[in-house]
Design an enzyme around this catalytic site. Structure first.
Site, PDB file in Angstrom:
ATOM      1  CG  ASP A   1      -1.623   1.303   1.334  1.00 42.72           C
ATOM      2  OD1 ASP A   1      -2.923   1.182   0.937  1.00 42.72           O
ATOM      3  OD2 ASP A   1      -1.261   2.309   1.944  1.00 42.72           O
TER       4      ASP A   1
ATOM      5  CE1 TYR B   1       0.718   8.035   2.518  1.00 44.30           C
ATOM      6  CE2 TYR B   1       1.326   5.656   1.666  1.00 44.30           C
ATOM      7  CZ  TYR B   1       0.316   6.488   2.502  1.00 44.30           C
ATOM      8  OH  TYR B   1      -0.998   6.149   2.942  1.00 44.30           O
TER       9      TYR B   1
ATOM     10  CE  LYS C   1      -3.674   4.761   0.942  1.00 50.67           C
ATOM     11  NZ  LYS C   1      -2.304   4.493   0.556  1.00 50.67           N
TER      12      LYS C   1
ATOM     13  CG  HIS D   1      -4.486   9.905   0.441  1.00 51.69           C
ATOM     14  ND1 HIS D   1      -3.207   9.944   0.120  1.00 51.69           N
ATOM     15  CD2 HIS D   1      -4.695   9.448   1.759  1.00 51.69           C
ATOM     16  CE1 HIS D   1      -2.541   9.464   1.079  1.00 51.69           C
ATOM     17  NE2 HIS D   1      -3.258   9.038   2.283  1.00 51.69           N
TER      18      HIS D   1
END
Length: 305
Positions: free
Chosen positions: A50, A55, A84, A117
Protein backbone atom coordinates in the site's frame (compact mmCIF):
# COMPACT_ATOMS: atom_id res chain seq x y z
CA UNK A 1 -7.35 -23.79 14.05
CA UNK A 2 -5.29 -23.51 10.91
CA UNK A 3 -1.68 -22.42 11.24
CA UNK A 4 -1.20 -21.47 7.59
CA UNK A 5 0.20 -18.00 7.10
CA UNK A 6 -2.19 -15.08 7.31
CA UNK A 7 -0.35 -13.83 4.22
CA UNK A 8 -2.01 -16.59 2.19
CA UNK A 9 -5.51 -15.54 3.16
CA UNK A 10 -7.94 -13.24 1.31
CA UNK A 11 -11.22 -11.46 1.97
CA UNK A 12 -13.67 -11.08 -0.89
CA UNK A 13 -14.68 -7.48 -1.58
CA UNK A 14 -18.23 -6.47 -2.52
CA UNK A 15 -17.36 -6.74 -6.24
CA UNK A 16 -16.07 -10.31 -5.83
CA UNK A 17 -12.37 -9.39 -6.02
CA UNK A 18 -10.11 -11.08 -3.41
CA UNK A 19 -7.89 -8.86 -1.26
CA UNK A 20 -5.12 -10.06 1.08
CA UNK A 21 -5.89 -9.72 4.76
CA UNK A 22 -2.50 -8.27 5.69
CA UNK A 23 -0.01 -6.20 3.74
CA UNK A 24 2.82 -3.70 4.04
CA UNK A 25 2.30 0.05 4.39
CA UNK A 26 5.03 2.56 3.44
CA UNK A 27 3.85 5.91 4.83
CA UNK A 28 6.74 8.18 5.89
CA UNK A 29 9.24 5.88 4.16
CA UNK A 30 11.92 7.16 1.78
CA UNK A 31 12.24 5.70 -1.69
CA UNK A 32 15.39 3.82 -0.69
CA UNK A 33 13.77 2.31 2.40
CA UNK A 34 10.53 1.61 0.52
CA UNK A 35 12.39 -0.23 -2.24
CA UNK A 36 14.18 -2.39 0.33
CA UNK A 37 11.21 -3.11 2.60
CA UNK A 38 8.83 -3.83 -0.29
CA UNK A 39 11.28 -6.25 -1.89
CA UNK A 40 11.94 -7.99 1.43
CA UNK A 41 8.24 -8.18 2.25
CA UNK A 42 7.47 -9.86 -1.06
CA UNK A 43 10.33 -12.30 -0.56
CA UNK A 44 8.96 -13.15 2.89
CA UNK A 45 5.45 -13.91 1.65
CA UNK A 46 3.65 -10.57 1.59
CA UNK A 47 1.33 -10.15 -1.36
CA UNK A 48 -0.10 -6.68 -0.70
CA UNK A 49 1.68 -3.32 -0.85
CA UNK A 50 0.00 0.00 0.00
CA UNK A 51 1.38 3.38 -1.08
CA UNK A 52 0.12 6.81 -2.23
CA UNK A 53 1.32 9.69 -4.33
CA UNK A 54 1.29 11.80 -1.17
CA UNK A 55 3.95 9.58 0.37
CA UNK A 56 6.42 10.60 -2.34
CA UNK A 57 7.74 7.05 -2.63
CA UNK A 58 5.88 5.51 -5.57
CA UNK A 59 9.16 5.29 -7.55
CA UNK A 60 10.86 3.39 -4.72
CA UNK A 61 7.84 1.13 -4.26
CA UNK A 62 7.86 0.38 -7.98
CA UNK A 63 11.53 -0.57 -7.85
CA UNK A 64 10.90 -2.75 -4.79
CA UNK A 65 8.02 -4.51 -6.50
CA UNK A 66 10.14 -5.39 -9.52
CA UNK A 67 13.04 -6.59 -7.37
CA UNK A 68 10.83 -8.56 -5.01
CA UNK A 69 8.88 -10.29 -7.75
CA UNK A 70 12.08 -11.24 -9.56
CA UNK A 71 13.78 -12.64 -6.46
CA UNK A 72 10.65 -14.47 -5.29
CA UNK A 73 10.00 -15.93 -8.74
CA UNK A 74 6.55 -14.35 -8.91
CA UNK A 75 4.50 -12.49 -11.51
CA UNK A 76 2.61 -9.21 -11.28
CA UNK A 77 -0.69 -11.08 -10.92
CA UNK A 78 0.55 -12.54 -7.63
CA UNK A 79 0.63 -9.10 -6.02
CA UNK A 80 -2.09 -6.71 -4.80
CA UNK A 81 -1.00 -3.07 -5.12
CA UNK A 82 -2.83 0.00 -3.78
CA UNK A 83 -2.18 3.67 -4.43
CA UNK A 84 -4.23 6.82 -3.88
CA UNK A 85 -5.35 10.08 -5.50
CA UNK A 86 -3.55 13.10 -4.09
CA UNK A 87 -5.76 15.92 -2.80
CA UNK A 88 -4.28 18.37 -5.28
CA UNK A 89 -5.10 16.01 -8.16
CA UNK A 90 -8.78 15.64 -7.34
CA UNK A 91 -11.41 16.31 -10.00
CA UNK A 92 -12.48 14.13 -12.94
CA UNK A 93 -9.90 14.83 -15.65
CA UNK A 94 -7.06 15.54 -13.24
CA UNK A 95 -7.66 12.23 -11.44
CA UNK A 96 -7.41 10.31 -14.72
CA UNK A 97 -4.11 12.04 -15.48
CA UNK A 98 -2.83 11.40 -11.96
CA UNK A 99 -3.64 7.71 -12.28
CA UNK A 100 -1.54 7.38 -15.42
CA UNK A 101 1.33 9.19 -13.70
CA UNK A 102 1.14 6.83 -10.72
CA UNK A 103 1.24 3.81 -13.01
CA UNK A 104 4.44 5.12 -14.57
CA UNK A 105 6.03 5.79 -11.18
CA UNK A 106 5.07 2.31 -9.97
CA UNK A 107 6.23 0.65 -13.22
CA UNK A 108 2.85 -1.09 -13.51
CA UNK A 109 0.14 -1.48 -16.13
CA UNK A 110 -2.70 -1.55 -13.58
CA UNK A 111 -3.29 -1.29 -9.84
CA UNK A 112 -5.51 -3.59 -7.85
CA UNK A 113 -7.02 -0.87 -5.67
CA UNK A 114 -7.21 2.88 -6.24
CA UNK A 115 -8.40 5.10 -3.39
CA UNK A 116 -9.47 8.71 -2.90
CA UNK A 117 -6.92 9.59 -0.23
CA UNK A 118 -8.95 12.29 1.54
CA UNK A 119 -12.48 13.65 0.97
CA UNK A 120 -11.70 17.09 -0.49
CA UNK A 121 -15.00 18.91 -0.13
CA UNK A 122 -16.55 19.95 -3.43
CA UNK A 123 -14.31 17.61 -5.42
CA UNK A 124 -14.60 14.06 -4.15
CA UNK A 125 -17.78 13.26 -6.12
CA UNK A 126 -16.14 14.12 -9.47
CA UNK A 127 -13.03 12.29 -8.33
CA UNK A 128 -15.07 9.19 -7.57
CA UNK A 129 -16.67 9.31 -11.02
CA UNK A 130 -13.17 9.18 -12.48
CA UNK A 131 -12.44 6.11 -10.36
CA UNK A 132 -15.66 4.54 -11.62
CA UNK A 133 -14.44 5.12 -15.18
CA UNK A 134 -11.08 3.48 -14.44
CA UNK A 135 -12.89 0.55 -12.86
CA UNK A 136 -15.29 0.07 -15.77
CA UNK A 137 -12.35 0.16 -18.17
CA UNK A 138 -10.53 -2.55 -16.23
CA UNK A 139 -7.57 -0.32 -15.34
CA UNK A 140 -8.16 -1.01 -11.66
CA UNK A 141 -9.70 -4.11 -10.10
CA UNK A 142 -11.27 -2.33 -7.14
CA UNK A 143 -11.92 1.25 -6.05
CA UNK A 144 -12.38 2.77 -2.66
CA UNK A 145 -12.01 5.70 -0.33
CA UNK A 146 -9.87 6.69 2.62
CA UNK A 147 -10.60 8.88 5.64
CA UNK A 148 -14.29 9.33 4.79
CA UNK A 149 -16.54 9.97 7.79
CA UNK A 150 -20.21 8.93 7.84
CA UNK A 151 -21.44 12.25 6.43
CA UNK A 152 -19.16 12.24 3.39
CA UNK A 153 -19.58 8.52 2.82
CA UNK A 154 -23.36 8.93 2.79
CA UNK A 155 -23.08 11.79 0.30
CA UNK A 156 -20.90 9.65 -1.94
CA UNK A 157 -23.35 6.74 -1.82
CA UNK A 158 -26.29 9.03 -2.63
CA UNK A 159 -24.67 10.72 -5.64
CA UNK A 160 -22.68 7.99 -7.40
CA UNK A 161 -23.30 4.63 -9.06
CA UNK A 162 -20.70 2.25 -7.62
CA UNK A 163 -20.38 1.49 -3.92
CA UNK A 164 -16.78 1.71 -2.67
CA UNK A 165 -15.17 -1.64 -1.97
CA UNK A 166 -12.87 -0.25 0.76
CA UNK A 167 -12.75 2.60 3.26
CA UNK A 168 -9.21 2.85 4.60
CA UNK A 169 -9.34 4.50 8.01
CA UNK A 170 -7.10 5.21 10.96
CA UNK A 171 -8.06 2.27 13.17
CA UNK A 172 -6.45 0.79 16.26
CA UNK A 173 -7.44 -0.19 19.81
CA UNK A 174 -7.72 3.44 20.93
CA UNK A 175 -9.71 4.56 17.86
CA UNK A 176 -12.20 1.98 16.67
CA UNK A 177 -14.65 4.05 14.56
CA UNK A 178 -17.61 2.02 15.83
CA UNK A 179 -20.38 4.25 14.44
CA UNK A 180 -18.73 4.51 11.03
CA UNK A 181 -18.19 0.75 10.91
CA UNK A 182 -21.95 0.24 11.29
CA UNK A 183 -22.62 2.48 8.28
CA UNK A 184 -19.96 0.66 6.27
CA UNK A 185 -21.31 -2.75 7.21
CA UNK A 186 -24.80 -1.83 6.00
CA UNK A 187 -23.31 -0.67 2.68
CA UNK A 188 -21.08 -3.75 2.31
CA UNK A 189 -17.84 -1.74 2.49
CA UNK A 190 -14.73 -3.43 3.89
CA UNK A 191 -12.67 -1.61 6.52
CA UNK A 192 -8.93 -1.43 5.97
CA UNK A 193 -6.87 -0.10 8.88
CA UNK A 194 -4.03 2.37 8.52
CA UNK A 195 -1.96 2.99 11.63
CA UNK A 196 -3.30 -0.32 12.97
CA UNK A 197 -0.73 -0.44 15.77
CA UNK A 198 -1.67 3.00 17.07
CA UNK A 199 1.91 4.06 17.71
CA UNK A 200 3.37 4.14 21.21
CA UNK A 201 0.08 4.85 22.96
CA UNK A 202 -1.54 1.58 21.90
CA UNK A 203 1.59 -0.58 21.93
CA UNK A 204 2.38 0.46 25.50
CA UNK A 205 -1.19 0.29 26.77
CA UNK A 206 -1.27 -1.85 29.96
CA UNK A 207 -4.03 -4.10 28.63
CA UNK A 208 -2.07 -4.80 25.45
CA UNK A 209 1.22 -5.41 27.26
CA UNK A 210 -0.51 -7.72 29.74
CA UNK A 211 -1.96 -9.77 26.91
CA UNK A 212 1.43 -9.84 25.18
CA UNK A 213 2.86 -11.45 28.30
CA UNK A 214 -0.07 -13.87 28.59
CA UNK A 215 0.23 -15.10 25.00
CA UNK A 216 4.02 -14.72 24.83
CA UNK A 217 3.70 -12.44 21.80
CA UNK A 218 4.70 -8.91 20.95
CA UNK A 219 2.26 -6.08 21.56
CA UNK A 220 2.08 -5.58 17.78
CA UNK A 221 1.13 -9.22 17.24
CA UNK A 222 -1.64 -8.95 19.85
CA UNK A 223 -3.13 -5.92 18.08
CA UNK A 224 -2.83 -7.43 14.62
CA UNK A 225 -4.46 -10.65 15.81
CA UNK A 226 -7.31 -8.58 17.30
CA UNK A 227 -7.74 -6.88 13.90
CA UNK A 228 -7.73 -10.27 12.21
CA UNK A 229 -10.42 -11.68 14.50
CA UNK A 230 -12.59 -8.65 13.72
CA UNK A 231 -12.20 -9.25 9.97
CA UNK A 232 -10.28 -6.02 9.38
CA UNK A 233 -7.64 -5.75 6.65
CA UNK A 234 -4.41 -4.26 7.98
CA UNK A 235 -1.27 -2.67 6.52
CA UNK A 236 1.30 -2.22 9.31
CA UNK A 237 4.38 -0.25 8.34
CA UNK A 238 7.93 -1.27 9.07
CA UNK A 239 11.30 -0.91 7.39
CA UNK A 240 12.86 -3.63 9.57
CA UNK A 241 12.79 -7.11 8.05
CA UNK A 242 12.46 -8.88 11.39
CA UNK A 243 9.37 -6.82 12.27
CA UNK A 244 7.88 -7.26 8.82
CA UNK A 245 8.17 -11.03 9.32
CA UNK A 246 6.92 -10.94 12.91
CA UNK A 247 3.85 -8.90 11.95
CA UNK A 248 2.72 -11.77 9.73
CA UNK A 249 3.14 -14.44 12.41
CA UNK A 250 -0.30 -14.15 14.00
CA UNK A 251 -2.14 -17.21 12.76
CA UNK A 252 -0.92 -19.79 15.27
CA UNK A 253 -2.73 -18.35 18.29
CA UNK A 254 -6.23 -17.05 19.03
CA UNK A 255 -7.32 -14.36 21.46
CA UNK A 256 -10.11 -15.51 23.74
CA UNK A 257 -13.50 -13.79 23.51
CA UNK A 258 -12.78 -12.22 26.89
CA UNK A 259 -9.47 -10.79 25.71
CA UNK A 260 -10.98 -9.48 22.47
CA UNK A 261 -13.61 -7.72 24.58
CA UNK A 262 -10.90 -6.24 26.80
CA UNK A 263 -9.25 -4.64 23.77
CA UNK A 264 -12.64 -3.53 22.44
CA UNK A 265 -13.12 -1.67 25.73
CA UNK A 266 -10.00 0.44 25.10
CA UNK A 267 -11.73 2.58 22.47
CA UNK A 268 -11.37 6.30 23.19
CA UNK A 269 -12.79 7.51 19.89
CA UNK A 270 -9.54 9.42 19.65
CA UNK A 271 -8.07 9.99 16.21
CA UNK A 272 -4.39 10.73 15.90
CA UNK A 273 -5.01 12.30 12.49
CA UNK A 274 -8.16 13.52 10.81
CA UNK A 275 -8.89 15.78 7.89
CA UNK A 276 -10.34 18.54 10.12
CA UNK A 277 -6.77 18.94 11.36
CA UNK A 278 -5.56 19.66 7.82
CA UNK A 279 -6.41 22.90 6.05
CA UNK A 280 -5.88 21.16 2.71
CA UNK A 281 -9.11 19.20 2.88
CA UNK A 282 -10.76 22.51 1.93
CA UNK A 283 -10.40 23.10 -1.85
CA UNK A 284 -10.19 26.88 -1.34
CA UNK A 285 -6.95 26.43 0.57
CA UNK A 286 -3.77 26.66 -1.57
CA UNK A 287 -2.44 23.38 -0.17
CA UNK A 288 -5.48 21.57 -1.54
CA UNK A 289 -4.62 22.85 -5.00
CA UNK A 290 -0.91 22.12 -4.92
CA UNK A 291 -1.09 18.87 -2.98
CA UNK A 292 1.15 17.89 -0.11
CA UNK A 293 3.64 15.34 -1.44
CA UNK A 294 6.42 14.20 0.86
CA UNK A 295 9.77 15.19 -0.64
CA UNK A 296 12.70 12.74 -0.44
CA UNK A 297 16.30 13.45 -1.43
CA UNK A 298 16.57 10.01 -3.05
CA UNK A 299 13.60 10.26 -5.44
CA UNK A 300 15.54 11.04 -8.62
CA UNK A 301 17.54 7.82 -8.67
CA UNK A 302 14.36 5.75 -8.68
CA UNK A 303 12.52 7.59 -11.43
CA UNK A 304 11.88 5.70 -14.66
CA UNK A 305 14.22 6.81 -17.42
Amino acid sequence: MTTSSVLDQRLTLNNGYPMPRLGLGVWKTSNTDAAHSVSQAIQHGYRMIDTAKQYGNEPGVGAGIQDGLLKAGLNRKDLFVTTKVLNGDQGYDSTLRAFEASLKQLRLHYVDLYLIHWPVDGKFIDTWRALEELYRNGQVHAIGISNFDSERLTELLDKTAITPMINQMEFNPLNQEKDLRQVMQLAGIQLEAWSPLGGGAALSNPTITKLATKYQRSAAQIILRWDYQHGIITIPKSTHVERIVANSQINDFTLSDEDVAAIDALDQGKRGLWYDDFAWHNPTNPKALTGDVQAWDDTAKFLQK
